[in-house]
Design an enzyme around this catalytic site. Sequence first.
Site, mmCIF file in Angstrom:
data_model
loop_
_atom_site.group_PDB
_atom_site.id
_atom_site.type_symbol
_atom_site.label_atom_id
_atom_site.label_comp_id
_atom_site.label_asym_id
_atom_site.label_seq_id
_atom_site.Cartn_x
_atom_site.Cartn_y
_atom_site.Cartn_z
ATOM 1 N N ASP A 289 38.678 -36.778 -65.873
ATOM 2 C CA ASP A 289 39.665 -35.759 -65.564
ATOM 3 C C ASP A 289 39.981 -35.008 -66.871
ATOM 4 O OD1 ASP A 289 41.532 -34.201 -64.264
ATOM 5 O OD2 ASP A 289 42.696 -35.864 -63.465
ATOM 6 N N GLU B 2 50.329 -31.292 -59.195
ATOM 7 C CA GLU B 2 50.265 -32.396 -60.156
ATOM 8 C C GLU B 2 51.641 -32.829 -60.664
ATOM 9 O OE1 GLU B 2 46.951 -32.476 -62.873
ATOM 10 O OE2 GLU B 2 46.259 -30.586 -62.089
HETATM 11 C C1 BGC Z 1 43.509 -32.589 -62.216
HETATM 12 C C2 BGC Z 1 42.225 -32.670 -61.439
HETATM 13 C C3 BGC Z 1 41.511 -31.353 -61.501
HETATM 14 C C4 BGC Z 1 41.296 -30.956 -62.945
HETATM 15 C C5 BGC Z 1 40.555 -29.636 -63.104
HETATM 16 C C6 BGC Z 1 43.308 -31.999 -63.610
HETATM 17 O O1 BGC Z 1 44.518 -31.759 -64.224
HETATM 18 O O2 BGC Z 1 44.086 -33.860 -62.290
HETATM 19 O O3 BGC Z 1 42.481 -33.059 -60.111
HETATM 20 O O4 BGC Z 1 40.316 -31.424 -60.790
HETATM 21 O O5 BGC Z 1 42.549 -30.828 -63.563
HETATM 22 O O6 BGC Z 1 41.337 -28.568 -62.733
#
Ligand code: BGC
Length: 687
Positions: free
Chosen positions: A402, A577
């Site tokens: 991630d 998030e």
């Molecule tokens: C998230 C992921 C995401 C990635 C790319 C991260 O902050 O946890 O789910 O795919 O960013 O955008």
Amino acid sequence: MRARASLSSTICLTTACLATAFAVGCSSGGGDTTGAAGSGGAAGATGSAGAGSTAGESGAAGATGAAGQSGAAGATGAAGATGAAGAAGAAGATGAAGAVGAAGAMGTAGAGGAGAFSIPTVAWPSDACKTMAATLIGQMTRAEKAAQMVMAPLGIASVADVQTLAPGAVFAPGGYVPPGGSGIAAWGSYLDGFIAAADQTTHKIPFLMGADVLHGNNTAIGTVIFPHNAGLGGSNDPALVQKGAQITAMEGAAAGLNWTFAPFAGVSWDDQWGRVYESFSEDPMVANMFVAAATMGLQGANGLGTGMPALVSCSKHWAGDGQANPGTSNKGGVVDRGNITIDEPTMMSVGVGPYLGALGAGLGSVMVSDASWNGTSLTVSSHMITDILKGTEKFAGFVSTDWNAATESKGASIAGAINAGVDMLMQPSDWKGAINTINTTTSISDARITDAATRIIETKCQAGLFGWKRDTTLAASVGSADHRAVARQAVRESLVLLQNTAAALPLPKTAKVYVGGSGSDSLDTQCGGWTIAWQGAGHLTTGTTISQAIAKVATVVTDMTQADAVVIVLSEKPYAEFEGDSQSINTLPAADFALLHTARMSGKKVVAIVTSGRPVLISDHLTDADAWIAAWLPGTEGDGVADVLFGDYHPTAKLSHTWPMTDAQVQLIFTATPYAPLFKFGFGLTY
Ligand code: BGC
């Protein structure tokens, strides 16, 4: 608060539970790898377990049990990939199921069993792809292989950069806007430059072109935006989710993308999390079904390369996503990227279980979680990545990290991640440095680098990316009426009717309707986070708001006193998030509740619709409306709401997540005892 210690004794992963659509609870307990367990127990890899229990890999389970990979299960049990299940059981890919069971792809289902939807078991990579990858790998230097193992971020990496360094992938950070804007044409022509650059590199290995294409191609304006997963998870319609994901793939490919960081496989057990809406269900079995359905829609029904136009899926976040303890967030939130304290059997059933169908269906890639499990960063967990995912589960694809997790996850490092089994890094902070670190770190062996690059190249080959170019004719169908019709169906199938006092719904089409509330005319609140912008900016795209949809069917009045019925749309603001983590689920605006109360006082029939990314507090206000609908985050097609409001379609959805009565119940899930939420998991009325 729920008691985590008891969870492993109350959840198992059985397709029998799926077959009975939330109605049946299952039980399992702990056993070791080769052991046998009795009533209520669970046995490991080759064990056999008794009544009500679960057996692992090739085990056999009794009466109501479930058996893994090639096991056999009894009466109402469920068996995995090649197993056989009895009376009311369900069997996987090549299994056979009895009386009312459901069998997978090549299986046989008994009387009453069925399903339009079945999950195949796909063996890959093909011999041709293995040969191609081996040939290329034989010609590559350590540095070139290391470059395959890193993603280059759009907005930072230029076309010249990727032509020179030949990374494995190019990706769009959430909310990225191409130089020409967020329209499909601008995305397409910008990405074409990157796609073409791969042909100028030494080995001409195509780039994965990645983005968070999560509920429709939400990176581009003018696309159709589907409901977020929590809504879809209540539909009990995996075939529809598969179809929607196929459209998502088409609209993503139209923009020049070929890889998506989806589907989300987390099982959210905490409503404080800002990612509840990305979670299909609090039940890992339900999540498993939908994650598989979405993967099949995105990649192709029979694995990579079978669904062009398609996207390689990167399911996330491996594993145990949604299980972290509040107060442990590594990002300043509450739960997001926190520490997960569950035991190994629970990790296997709740954390790993949701991936099993997708893995069988040929999932191309997996994103490892930035959270920790019992104090150890999952990003550097060789147990979870190498032993379990690549070992026990025989995952053929590649593993990515991630966002900056190799350097920001507690206790992680680039070498630690790669040596734990990570194959590709998402390090937008310093992607060039990451290539160099992999190449020059002596503790990372040549063999590990060769394995990682091989997996990445095999995945690209299997997906048909060698020679792949954007199909410019796809743009014409982006956001088309046909695509929107599928999303509209998904909206009506995800609306959960929570209350319908005195048969207030459906409304007659002759009714004069007053429509109000912060979400009544807002694509921002309908679409939620991960829509055009990372934190959500649905208003920038095209769609139909709920009030616009109602106005197409009935007469909308702007004076409440003139109305026969009042519809108030109470809405959470969009978030994504950790930014959406919240210690309280009292997140609906006070002004919405005040308006609802005014409506109640008016003496009219009152309908409350909640658009939210999580279950929210409404218990003190239930009597202010006759009918309540949980609409989750329905996306751009507000017409689906009107379809149900006016009775053209009956509500059919059931709650995919428990709806708490108070903030004290934010962690209450359906396996808890006692279990007395406002509305239970699986609840949903109809008319
Ligand atoms: C998230 C992921 C995401 C990635 C790319 C991260 O902050 O946890 O789910 O795919 O960013 O955008």
